[in-house]
Design a protein around this motif. Structure first.
Motif, PDB file in Angstrom:
ATOM      1  N   THR A 108       0.867  -1.180   0.000  1.00 37.72           N
ATOM      2  CA  THR A 108       0.000   0.000   0.000  1.00 37.72           C
ATOM      3  C   THR A 108       0.901   1.226   0.000  1.00 37.72           C
ATOM      4  OG1 THR A 108      -0.168   0.414   2.387  1.00 37.72           O
ATOM      5  CG2 THR A 108      -1.636  -1.290   1.456  1.00 37.72           C
ATOM      6  N   ASP A 109       0.308   2.390   0.000  1.00 37.22           N
ATOM      7  CA  ASP A 109       1.120   3.601   0.037  1.00 37.22           C
ATOM      8  C   ASP A 109       1.695   3.873   1.424  1.00 37.22           C
ATOM      9  OD1 ASP A 109      -1.412   4.175   1.057  1.00 37.22           O
ATOM     10  OD2 ASP A 109      -1.464   6.200   0.216  1.00 37.22           O
ATOM     11  N   HIS A 110       1.340   3.045   2.437  1.00 38.37           N
ATOM     12  CA  HIS A 110       1.855   3.221   3.796  1.00 38.37           C
ATOM     13  C   HIS A 110       2.681   2.056   4.325  1.00 38.37           C
ATOM     14  CE1 HIS A 110      -1.627   6.122   4.097  1.00 38.37           C
ATOM     15  NE2 HIS A 110      -0.575   6.854   4.392  1.00 38.37           N
ATOM     16  N   ARG A 111       2.465   0.852   3.757  1.00 40.99           N
ATOM     17  CA  ARG A 111       3.130  -0.314   4.328  1.00 40.99           C
ATOM     18  C   ARG A 111       3.200  -1.467   3.340  1.00 40.99           C
ATOM     19  NH1 ARG A 111      -1.403  -3.488   7.608  1.00 40.99           N
ATOM     20  NH2 ARG A 111      -3.199  -2.660   6.494  1.00 40.99           N
ATOM     21  N   LEU A 112       4.047  -2.420   3.711  1.00 39.61           N
ATOM     22  CA  LEU A 112       4.144  -3.682   2.998  1.00 39.61           C
ATOM     23  C   LEU A 112       3.648  -4.742   3.982  1.00 39.61           C
ATOM     24  CD1 LEU A 112       6.900  -4.957   0.744  1.00 39.61           C
ATOM     25  CD2 LEU A 112       6.370  -6.318   2.735  1.00 39.61           C
ATOM     26  N   VAL A 113       2.704  -5.562   3.546  1.00 44.05           N
ATOM     27  CA  VAL A 113       2.145  -6.617   4.398  1.00 44.05           C
ATOM     28  C   VAL A 113       2.553  -7.956   3.790  1.00 44.05           C
ATOM     29  CG1 VAL A 113       0.056  -7.603   5.414  1.00 44.05           C
ATOM     30  CG2 VAL A 113       0.198  -5.131   5.000  1.00 44.05           C
ATOM     31  N   TYR A 114       3.177  -8.787   4.614  1.00 47.20           N
ATOM     32  CA  TYR A 114       3.723 -10.079   4.188  1.00 47.20           C
ATOM     33  C   TYR A 114       2.903 -11.198   4.805  1.00 47.20           C
ATOM     34  CZ  TYR A 114       6.966 -14.071   4.476  1.00 47.20           C
ATOM     35  OH  TYR A 114       7.538 -15.310   4.419  1.00 47.20           O
ATOM     36  N   LYS A 115       2.544 -12.202   3.998  1.00 45.43           N
ATOM     37  CA  LYS A 115       1.800 -13.356   4.496  1.00 45.43           C
ATOM     38  C   LYS A 115       2.360 -14.617   3.871  1.00 45.43           C
ATOM     39  CE  LYS A 115      -1.836 -15.737   6.060  1.00 45.43           C
ATOM     40  NZ  LYS A 115      -1.361 -17.040   6.449  1.00 45.43           N
ATOM     41  N   LYS A 116       2.717 -15.567   4.728  1.00 49.14           N
ATOM     42  CA  LYS A 116       3.143 -16.880   4.258  1.00 49.14           C
ATOM     43  C   LYS A 116       2.850 -17.875   5.375  1.00 49.14           C
ATOM     44  CE  LYS A 116       6.815 -18.784   1.475  1.00 49.14           C
ATOM     45  NZ  LYS A 116       8.091 -18.451   0.849  1.00 49.14           N
ATOM     46  N   TYR A 117       2.095 -18.890   5.044  1.00 51.48           N
ATOM     47  CA  TYR A 117       1.653 -19.893   6.021  1.00 51.48           C
ATOM     48  C   TYR A 117       0.981 -19.179   7.195  1.00 51.48           C
ATOM     49  CZ  TYR A 117       4.725 -22.703   3.099  1.00 51.48           C
ATOM     50  OH  TYR A 117       5.317 -23.297   2.021  1.00 51.48           O
ATOM     51  N   THR A 118       1.496 -19.337   8.403  1.00 46.70           N
ATOM     52  CA  THR A 118       0.878 -18.689   9.568  1.00 46.70           C
ATOM     53  C   THR A 118       1.540 -17.361   9.921  1.00 46.70           C
ATOM     54  OG1 THR A 118       2.320 -19.883  11.092  1.00 46.70           O
ATOM     55  CG2 THR A 118       0.185 -20.899  10.556  1.00 46.70           C
ATOM     56  N   ILE A 119       2.537 -16.958   9.143  1.00 49.00           N
ATOM     57  CA  ILE A 119       3.271 -15.734   9.453  1.00 49.00           C
ATOM     58  C   ILE A 119       2.619 -14.547   8.743  1.00 49.00           C
ATOM     59  CG2 ILE A 119       5.483 -14.541   9.279  1.00 49.00           C
ATOM     60  CD1 ILE A 119       6.774 -17.376   9.222  1.00 49.00           C
ATOM     61  N   LEU A 120       2.329 -13.523   9.505  1.00 48.35           N
ATOM     62  CA  LEU A 120       1.761 -12.284   8.984  1.00 48.35           C
ATOM     63  C   LEU A 120       2.563 -11.137   9.582  1.00 48.35           C
ATOM     64  CD1 LEU A 120      -0.470 -10.892   7.336  1.00 48.35           C
ATOM     65  CD2 LEU A 120      -1.873 -10.918   9.408  1.00 48.35           C
ATOM     66  N   ARG A 121       3.199 -10.364   8.727  1.00 48.60           N
ATOM     67  CA  ARG A 121       4.017  -9.242   9.193  1.00 48.60           C
ATOM     68  C   ARG A 121       3.637  -7.969   8.462  1.00 48.60           C
ATOM     69  NH1 ARG A 121      10.008 -11.880   9.416  1.00 48.60           N
ATOM     70  NH2 ARG A 121       9.531 -13.510  10.930  1.00 48.60           N
ATOM     71  N   ASP A 122       3.849  -6.879   9.171  1.00 50.24           N
ATOM     72  CA  ASP A 122       3.508  -5.557   8.687  1.00 50.24           C
ATOM     73  C   ASP A 122       4.769  -4.697   8.728  1.00 50.24           C
ATOM     74  OD1 ASP A 122       2.268  -2.931   8.534  1.00 50.24           O
ATOM     75  OD2 ASP A 122       0.424  -3.942   9.140  1.00 50.24           O
ATOM     76  N   TYR A 123       5.142  -4.107   7.590  1.00 53.05           N
ATOM     77  CA  TYR A 123       6.348  -3.280   7.502  1.00 53.05           C
ATOM     78  C   TYR A 123       5.959  -1.861   7.079  1.00 53.05           C
ATOM     79  CZ  TYR A 123       8.750  -7.778   7.507  1.00 53.05           C
ATOM     80  OH  TYR A 123       9.200  -9.030   7.830  1.00 53.05           O
ATOM     81  N   PRO A 124       5.837  -0.938   8.033  1.00 52.26           N
ATOM     82  CA  PRO A 124       5.524   0.451   7.658  1.00 52.26           C
ATOM     83  C   PRO A 124       6.634   1.033   6.774  1.00 52.26           C
ATOM     84  CG  PRO A 124       5.219   0.098  10.010  1.00 52.26           C
ATOM     85  CD  PRO A 124       5.919  -1.117   9.486  1.00 52.26           C
ATOM     86  N   LEU A 125       6.263   1.731   5.733  1.00 52.94           N
ATOM     87  CA  LEU A 125       7.240   2.252   4.787  1.00 52.94           C
ATOM     88  C   LEU A 125       8.068   3.403   5.360  1.00 52.94           C
ATOM     89  CD1 LEU A 125       5.246   2.190   1.419  1.00 52.94           C
ATOM     90  CD2 LEU A 125       6.693   0.409   2.433  1.00 52.94           C
ATOM     91  N   HIS A 126       7.598   4.036   6.429  1.00 50.22           N
ATOM     92  CA  HIS A 126       8.345   5.158   7.008  1.00 50.22           C
ATOM     93  C   HIS A 126       9.410   4.702   8.015  1.00 50.22           C
ATOM     94  CE1 HIS A 126       5.214   4.487  10.043  1.00 50.22           C
ATOM     95  NE2 HIS A 126       6.068   5.026  10.912  1.00 50.22           N
ATOM     96  N   ARG A 127       9.422   3.410   8.350  1.00 48.37           N
ATOM     97  CA  ARG A 127      10.434   2.874   9.274  1.00 48.37           C
ATOM     98  C   ARG A 127      11.563   2.236   8.483  1.00 48.37           C
ATOM     99  NH1 ARG A 127       6.579  -0.136  13.385  1.00 48.37           N
ATOM    100  NH2 ARG A 127       5.614   1.686  14.350  1.00 48.37           N
ATOM    101  N   PRO A 128      12.769   2.174   9.075  1.00 46.18           N
ATOM    102  CA  PRO A 128      13.898   1.558   8.366  1.00 46.18           C
ATOM    103  C   PRO A 128      13.654   0.075   8.081  1.00 46.18           C
ATOM    104  CG  PRO A 128      14.649   2.737  10.327  1.00 46.18           C
ATOM    105  CD  PRO A 128      13.153   2.711  10.380  1.00 46.18           C
ATOM    106  N   ALA A 129      14.025  -0.343   6.887  1.00 44.01           N
ATOM    107  CA  ALA A 129      13.951  -1.750   6.480  1.00 44.01           C
ATOM    108  C   ALA A 129      14.891  -1.932   5.303  1.00 44.01           C
ATOM    109  CB  ALA A 129      12.529  -2.140   6.118  1.00 44.01           C
TER     110      ALA A 129
END
Length: 179
Positions: A108-129
């Motif tokens: 999205t324009d604010h975050r990257l959302v990752y899903k695989k099996y039971t793992i769900l993670r949220d990566y805000p685009l304004h934070r370091p990654a």
């Protein structure tokens, strides 16, 4: 509209009485579906049809352009926050095309959302990654790193990996990206 479309969200009908006749007005959320409906119900030769096509072409809605079955699967693990705009879904190629939507990355324009099996993670685009790409044939293994957790790993086609990078750059995301 389809087995996976929520009728209350996708189409709204209002029946009005005019001069002894009932008239039904439809509001169809997807302009592409509205164009198809209008065309299939005798509207092809009208000026209103042309205006509808022009509106559809001006208004790009990446979410509604997804196959409804894929959209349905994604809604099991992704819900947009507030006013964020869905940019794109990237299918994890480790899953078959018939499973599209059950795993992968939503951007999205604010975050990257990752899903695989039971793992769900949220990566805000304004934070370091950091994104790291490993070439494996015509695919890319993408590692998403942030502070304090193991990397999220998603398999993408190289075309999708390039599109992910380009979209993050267009969003002026300051993540470190290494190919």
């Amino acid at each position: 509209m389809c087995d996976y479309c929520g009728a209350l969200r996708e189409i709204e009908a209002h029946v009005l009485s005019r001069r002894g006749q009932e008239v039904c007005r439809l509001r169809i959320a997807s302009l592409a579906a509205a164009v198809s409906f209008f065309r299939n119900n005798g509207g092809r030769e009208s000026a209103a049809y042309e205006r509808l096509i022009e509106a559809r072409d001006r208004q790009h809605d990446a979410w509604r352009e997804l196959d409804p079955r894929i959209r349905h699967r994604i809604t099991q693990w992704f819900t947009p926050d507030g006013n964020e705009q869905f940019m794109r879904y990237f299918r994890d190629t480790g899953f078959s095309p018939t499973e599209a939507g059950s795993a992968g990355v939503v951007l999205t324009d604010h975050r990257l959302v990752y899903k695989k099996y039971t793992i769900l993670r949220d990566y805000p685009l304004h934070r370091p990654a950091r994104l790291a790409f490993v070439k494996k044939g015509d695919h890319a293994i993408v590692h998403v790193y942030d502070e304090g957790s193991r990397p999220a790993i998603v398999n993408l086609d190289w075309v999708d990996a390039d599109a992910l990078t380009a979209t993050l750059e267009r969003l002026q995301c300051r993540w470190s990206i290494g190919k």
